[in-house]
Design a protein around this motif. Structure first.
Motif, PDB file in Angstrom:
ATOM      1  N   HIS A 119      45.766 -19.603 -50.783  1.00 29.55           N
ATOM      2  CA  HIS A 119      45.976 -18.360 -50.029  1.00 29.55           C
ATOM      3  C   HIS A 119      44.836 -18.127 -49.041  1.00 29.55           C
ATOM      4  N   HIS A 120      43.597 -18.254 -49.486  1.00 33.27           N
ATOM      5  CA  HIS A 120      42.457 -17.999 -48.605  1.00 33.27           C
ATOM      6  C   HIS A 120      42.335 -19.078 -47.524  1.00 33.27           C
ATOM      7  N   HIS A 121      42.686 -20.303 -47.841  1.00 35.79           N
ATOM      8  CA  HIS A 121      42.630 -21.355 -46.833  1.00 35.79           C
ATOM      9  C   HIS A 121      43.733 -21.184 -45.790  1.00 35.79           C
ATOM     10  N   ASN A 122      44.879 -20.688 -46.199  1.00 33.04           N
ATOM     11  CA  ASN A 122      45.928 -20.394 -45.224  1.00 33.04           C
ATOM     12  C   ASN A 122      45.495 -19.275 -44.277  1.00 33.04           C
ATOM     13  N   ARG A 123      44.781 -18.301 -44.780  1.00 29.74           N
ATOM     14  CA  ARG A 123      44.273 -17.240 -43.920  1.00 29.74           C
ATOM     15  C   ARG A 123      43.240 -17.783 -42.942  1.00 29.74           C
ATOM     16  N   ALA A 124      42.364 -18.685 -43.411  1.00 26.70           N
ATOM     17  CA  ALA A 124      41.397 -19.301 -42.499  1.00 26.70           C
ATOM     18  C   ALA A 124      42.113 -20.150 -41.452  1.00 26.70           C
ATOM     19  N   ARG A 125      43.171 -20.792 -41.849  1.00 24.69           N
ATOM     20  CA  ARG A 125      43.945 -21.594 -40.887  1.00 24.69           C
ATOM     21  C   ARG A 125      44.590 -20.705 -39.834  1.00 24.69           C
ATOM     22  N   SER A 126      45.117 -19.560 -40.241  1.00 21.41           N
ATOM     23  CA  SER A 126      45.737 -18.649 -39.274  1.00 21.41           C
ATOM     24  C   SER A 126      44.721 -18.028 -38.325  1.00 21.41           C
ATOM     25  N   ARG A 127      43.440 -18.004 -38.730  1.00 18.68           N
ATOM     26  CA  ARG A 127      42.397 -17.489 -37.843  1.00 18.68           C
ATOM     27  C   ARG A 127      41.841 -18.568 -36.916  1.00 18.68           C
TER      28      ARG A 127
END
Length: 263
Positions: A119-127
């Protein structure tokens, strides 16, 4: 009637052009926002990835589980003079069964940890941190793969029905090997994420814009096609960039409106 048409058109034309030029001049004469101001405003949006805390907690729980498993094996399975204590604490449950139940609980915690990391890595990817996402894409799944492999070995050991002494020694060996591999993976992952949080770098696209040169001899960047890159990898990178640039443009629009209102 036809003779009036060109005269009316000629009279209306300059007024339309004058209105349009006035509107364009008003936009040009407005407060200009420097790129440094926008870059600093966006840079403040950096969000750290909090998973090193989760990885540290999971490592501590794993160590505690292995230590308790050794204690249960020595005191309750091998029965080194502590049978009364084991019966009082565990009741009628076998010591090796308690170790297996604890292994199931630990595996479920690893599954939750993997989902949280994803979940947190997907958020970093979206940023826009596409390189960080790709570098840790396989690393974040290693603890779950390690624990799943340990579960397979335990199932094979239970099915073998070896003598109790040999059974418990092999069981502890599997748990010890699993602990070393899982801790190594979690430690390496924690170091990578802590380095990423410490750098507080701009998104990948912004870094390329700052370092890009427009000379003919400049090398292609990661967003383009390279000879050694497969077509699937290039398409995936382009899809990531398109998704990020949409959100990046939305953020830029909001920052422009806020900074224009302040000026």
């Amino acid at each position: 009637m036809d003779s009036k048409g060109p005269w009316l058109y000629a009279q209306a034309g300059p007024s339309v052009d004058m209105t349009r030029s006035t509107e364009e001049d008003s936009l040009v004469d407005g407060p200009l926002i420097s790129a440094d101001v926008l870059h600093s405003a966006i840079r403040r949006e950096f969000q750290t990835v909090p998973t090193p805390c989760h990885a540290t907690l999971l490592s501590l729980l794993h160590i505690v589980y292995v230590v308790l498993s050794i204690c249960v094996s020595v005191l309750c399975v091998l029965k080194f003079g502590q049978e009364d204590v084991c019966v009082r604490i565990l009741g009628h449950v076998q010591g090796d069964s308690v170790i297996v139940f604890g292994k199931v609980v630990l595996w479920m915690l690893v599954v939750l940890f993997t989902g949280c990391v994803q979940h947190h890595h997907n958020r970093a990817r979206s940023r826009g941190y596409l390189l960080f996402y790709r570098e840790t894409q396989g690393l974040k799944h290693l603890p779950l793969i390690t624990h799943s492999g340990g579960n397979v070995l335990l199932l094979a050991l239970l099915a073998a029905r070896l003598p109790q002494d040999i059974h418990i020694y092999i069981l502890l060996s599997v748990l010890g090997l699993e602990l070393m591999v899982a801790l190594s993976c979690l430690l390496y992952y924690t170091v990578k994420v802590m380095q990423f949080n410490k750098e507080r770098a701009a998104p990948d696209v912004s870094q390329e814009e700052l370092t890009h040169t427009y000379s003919i001899t400049s090398l292609p960047t990661e967003t383009g096609f390279r000879g050694g890159s497969s077509l699937e990898e290039v398409v995936e990178k382009q899809a990531d960039l398109i998704e990020y640039l949409k959100q990046h443009n939305t953020l830029l629009s909001k920052r422009l409106l806020n900074l224009t209102a302040q000026h």
